[in-house]
Design an enzyme around this catalytic site. Structure first.
Site, mmCIF file in Angstrom:
data_model
loop_
_atom_site.group_PDB
_atom_site.id
_atom_site.type_symbol
_atom_site.label_atom_id
_atom_site.label_comp_id
_atom_site.label_asym_id
_atom_site.label_seq_id
_atom_site.Cartn_x
_atom_site.Cartn_y
_atom_site.Cartn_z
ATOM 1 N N PHE A 31 0.853 -1.142 -0.068
ATOM 2 C CA PHE A 31 0.017 -0.037 0.134
ATOM 3 C C PHE A 31 0.907 1.271 -0.115
ATOM 4 O O PHE A 31 1.708 1.581 0.979
ATOM 5 C CB PHE A 31 -1.005 0.037 1.234
ATOM 6 C CG PHE A 31 -2.045 1.034 1.085
ATOM 7 C CD1 PHE A 31 -3.234 0.844 0.508
ATOM 8 C CD2 PHE A 31 -1.810 2.534 1.440
ATOM 9 C CE1 PHE A 31 -4.161 1.903 0.619
ATOM 10 C CE2 PHE A 31 -2.626 3.548 1.396
ATOM 11 C CZ PHE A 31 -3.796 3.205 0.789
ATOM 12 N N ASP A 44 9.202 3.072 1.654
ATOM 13 C CA ASP A 44 7.871 3.964 2.089
ATOM 14 C C ASP A 44 8.033 3.544 3.570
ATOM 15 O O ASP A 44 7.299 2.508 3.996
ATOM 16 C CB ASP A 44 6.441 3.571 1.509
ATOM 17 C CG ASP A 44 5.502 4.042 1.771
ATOM 18 O OD1 ASP A 44 5.450 4.908 2.790
ATOM 19 O OD2 ASP A 44 4.414 3.891 1.016
ATOM 20 N N LYS A 96 1.703 10.284 8.568
ATOM 21 C CA LYS A 96 1.309 9.858 9.905
ATOM 22 C C LYS A 96 1.995 10.186 11.154
ATOM 23 O O LYS A 96 1.751 11.428 11.462
ATOM 24 C CB LYS A 96 1.412 8.334 9.931
ATOM 25 C CG LYS A 96 0.295 7.755 8.732
ATOM 26 C CD LYS A 96 -0.009 6.263 8.946
ATOM 27 C CE LYS A 96 -0.693 5.599 7.827
ATOM 28 N NZ LYS A 96 -2.181 5.600 7.959
ATOM 29 N N THR A 147 0.826 23.972 -3.848
ATOM 30 C CA THR A 147 0.716 25.290 -2.971
ATOM 31 C C THR A 147 1.215 25.150 -1.782
ATOM 32 O O THR A 147 2.033 26.018 -1.480
ATOM 33 C CB THR A 147 -0.895 25.414 -3.148
ATOM 34 O OG1 THR A 147 -1.341 25.565 -4.314
ATOM 35 C CG2 THR A 147 -1.197 26.724 -2.422
HETATM 36 O O1 PSZ Z 1 -7.716 3.151 3.155
HETATM 37 C C1 PSZ Z 1 -6.726 4.054 3.044
HETATM 38 O O2 PSZ Z 1 -6.667 4.981 2.341
HETATM 39 C C2 PSZ Z 1 -5.471 3.862 4.026
HETATM 40 S S1 PSZ Z 1 -5.767 3.126 5.412
HETATM 41 C C3 PSZ Z 1 -4.202 3.350 5.849
HETATM 42 C C4 PSZ Z 1 -3.563 3.836 5.159
HETATM 43 C C5 PSZ Z 1 -4.169 4.388 3.815
HETATM 44 N N1 PSZ Z 1 -2.126 4.391 5.036
HETATM 45 C C6 PSZ Z 1 -1.540 5.091 4.290
HETATM 46 C C7 PSZ Z 1 -0.257 4.902 3.610
HETATM 47 C C8 PSZ Z 1 0.582 3.935 4.084
HETATM 48 O O3 PSZ Z 1 0.181 3.095 5.186
HETATM 49 C C9 PSZ Z 1 1.823 3.756 3.495
HETATM 50 C C10 PSZ Z 1 2.707 2.557 3.733
HETATM 51 N N2 PSZ Z 1 2.076 4.664 2.443
HETATM 52 C C11 PSZ Z 1 1.553 5.394 1.983
HETATM 53 C C12 PSZ Z 1 0.208 5.660 2.565
HETATM 54 C C13 PSZ Z 1 -0.550 6.821 1.857
HETATM 55 O O4 PSZ Z 1 -0.700 7.874 2.990
HETATM 56 P P1 PSZ Z 1 -1.915 8.690 3.094
HETATM 57 O O5 PSZ Z 1 -3.221 8.193 3.597
HETATM 58 O O6 PSZ Z 1 -1.555 9.700 4.082
HETATM 59 O O7 PSZ Z 1 -2.113 9.284 1.811
#
Ligand code: PSZ
Length: 500
Positions: free
Chosen positions: A217, A326, A357, A381
């Site tokens: 992810f 990541d 996070k 921006t």
């Molecule tokens: O369902 C979702 O969109 C979720 S639930 C948990 C996440 C997203 N985690 C975000 C995440 C991550 O765990 C890793 C390893 N890389 C990138 C991301 C993306 O971060 P955000 O959500 O801030 O865009």
């Protein structure tokens, strides 16, 4: 009678310092120190099942405005404290999920409240700058004292961004820009490059790729989504790139019983990575970068050994691909180190490390040569938010002052040992307890039972998250101490006794 029993168990737990697994026995730990209690509660307190009536009412109201399918319940953030999240029905829950792993030092930490009440910080909160063009005077200092003070080995440059996806998206762009300049041998695009990029054609928009892993992810924006492979619902109906996807090791547990099998499994995946790099080069879509999570989180808390990552890093170097780690979910201390990749013990672990996070601001560190060569190539921006850097500086102070990484290692051990014991007690329900620091997970026999356990635990005052097909993951804040582990284990044990 009850107090005599508690007294006996307390003595026993002191004597053995063990999780007492016999039915009816409770883990009793010493009370929280007073300083801790000043900003933490002493346990969960439930008034209704969750979501309670007020949450249901608000969900209905919001439903007239947005899709509310994912809403769990509504929160009272004013009353929430430390490890406890309070909802609008007055339920107080031990939060072991922390807004999908995003609360570093608990709710309403006094150090952060104090920071926010300092009038000198008001201007940072009120005036959000477009950081790429008009940064405030203290911006270089604030970056140095916050993000650069915990920079991964070999990295002296950091670019802030708004969220995890935005960080990865821009990191991929940096990788492509770096790769094309390397191919050209200089930084000046041709007229052909400039005209073809305007109509999405090569050579201006080159057929380059990022190699990712099955189960990964990396976010939901379009570039990131092409490297995300954890659930179909994330990807359905969205056009994507033809980029290579390698298998991620599926380790067998307990690790010490499957050393040979696991080493073979990791070797198989590494071999596949090299094959894919060669295949995609032959297809005319060279792999410019490899992106990987140190622990695949959304995909089910899949771990691999430090050896696996060291070999992967070497493969990236050998084939001229950037290595992007990541750390959006693993970064910030929950594995017992600030960065999970520190467990690999490398001087040169990565070319790019992205975060968000627990670091409060998104962004990525990069090695010098990965920085885009011209202004406005990596730009938007806000480019982050200085008020988040301010908060992060203080979070890092608290982590250092209170030795929170050591605390995480200690409570992580207690958590994992407790999970091992419960797994031995309920072999039909639990398996594959695993983790590093408090970044732990356990598998449940099936998806339906997993979801029932999550709901029952919540009604008893413990918030947990699911991940993968049938795992439960633990993502507490860094202020989650051993006595919180014990509160959790007692409740979890009750839930399991009712499920079986
Ligand atoms: O369902 C979702 O969109 C979720 S639930 C948990 C996440 C997203 N985690 C975000 C995440 C991550 O765990 C890793 C390893 N890389 C990138 C991301 C993306 O971060 P955000 O959500 O801030 O865009």
């Amino acid at each position: 009678m009850a107090s005599a029993l508690i007294g006996r168990q307390f003595a026993l737990s002191l004597q053995k310092n063990l999780w007492l697994s016999a039915p009816g026995c409770r883990y009793v730990s010493k009370a929280a120190p007073k300083t801790q209690l000043e900003f933490d509660y002493d346990g969960p307190s439930m008034k209704t099942s969750v979501p309670g009536p007020r949450s249901q009412e608000l969900t209905k109201q919001l439903g007239n405005i947005q899709n509310v399918g994912a809403i769990n319940f509504f929160c009272n953030y004013e009353e929430s404290r430390g490890n406890y999240l309070v909802d609008v029905d007055g339920n107080r829950m031990l939060d072991i999920y922390t807004q999908i792993s995003s609360i570093p030092i608990g709710y309403n930490h006094p150090a952060l409240l104090k920071l926010m009440s300092n009038p000198n910080n008001l201007s940072t909160l009120v005036n959000r700058p477009a950081l790429g063009i008009l940064p405030p005077e203290n911006f270089p200092d604030k970056l140095t004292e916050s993000l650069l003070s915990v920079a991964p080995s070999g990295m002296t440059r950091v670019q802030t961004m708004a969220c995890g996806s935005c960080s990865n998206e821009n990191a991929y762009k940096s990788i492509f820009i770096w790769y094309r300049n390397k191919e050209r041998g200089h930084n000046t695009p041709s007229d052909d490059d400039l005209s073809t990029c305007m109509i999405n054609q090569t050579p201006g928009c080159p057929d380059l790729s990022i190699l990712s892993f099955m189960g990964a992810f990396h976010g939901r924006t379009m570039g990131c989504l092409a490297t995300t492979h954890s659930k179909a619902i994330h990807k359905l109906d969205v056009p994507s790139f033809d980029w290579p996807i390698a298998p991620f090791p599926r380790l067998q547990y307990p690790l010490e019983e499957f050393t040979r099998e696991n080493a073979q499994e990791e070797a198989r995946c590494l071999e596949e990575v090299e094959d894919l790099i060669v295949k995609w080069r032959q297809k005319g879509k060279p792999v410019a970068g490899i992106v990987v999570e140190p622990i695949q989180a959304e995909g089910g808390d899949n771990h691999a050994s430090p050896d696996f990552f060291r070999s992967l890093r070497n493969i990236a170097c050998k084939h001229g691909c950037a290595f992007h780690v990541d750390e959006v979910q693993t970064g910030g201390g929950s594995t017992g180190k600030m960065w999970a990749h520190e467990h690999w013990g490398m001087d040169n672990p990565a070319d790019i490390v992205s975060f968000s996070k627990k670091l409060l601001t998104g962004g990525y560190y990069q090695r010098d040569e990965l920085q885009a060569d011209k202004a406005y190539r990596i730009f938007n921006t806000w480019m982050g938010d200085p008020s988040k850097n301010l908060l992060l500086s203080e979070v890092l102070n608290v982590i250092r002052r209170e030795n929170l990484l050591e605390e995480v290692t200690r409570s992580g051990k207690a958590l994992l040992n407790g999970l091992y014991e419960l797994q031995a007690q309920y072999p039909g329900i639990l398996s594959r307890a695993r983790g590093q620091g408090t970044f732990c997970a356990i598998d449940i026999c099936d998806d339906e039972t997993r979801n029932r356990i999550l709901l029952k635990a919540r009604d008893k005052g413990v918030l947990l998250g699911g991940c993968g097909d049938r795992s439960i993951r633990f993502r507490p804040a860094l202020v989650f101490k051993e006595y919180h582990v014990h509160i959790f284990l007692n409740i979890f044990s009750d839930v399991l006794a009712q499920i079986k």
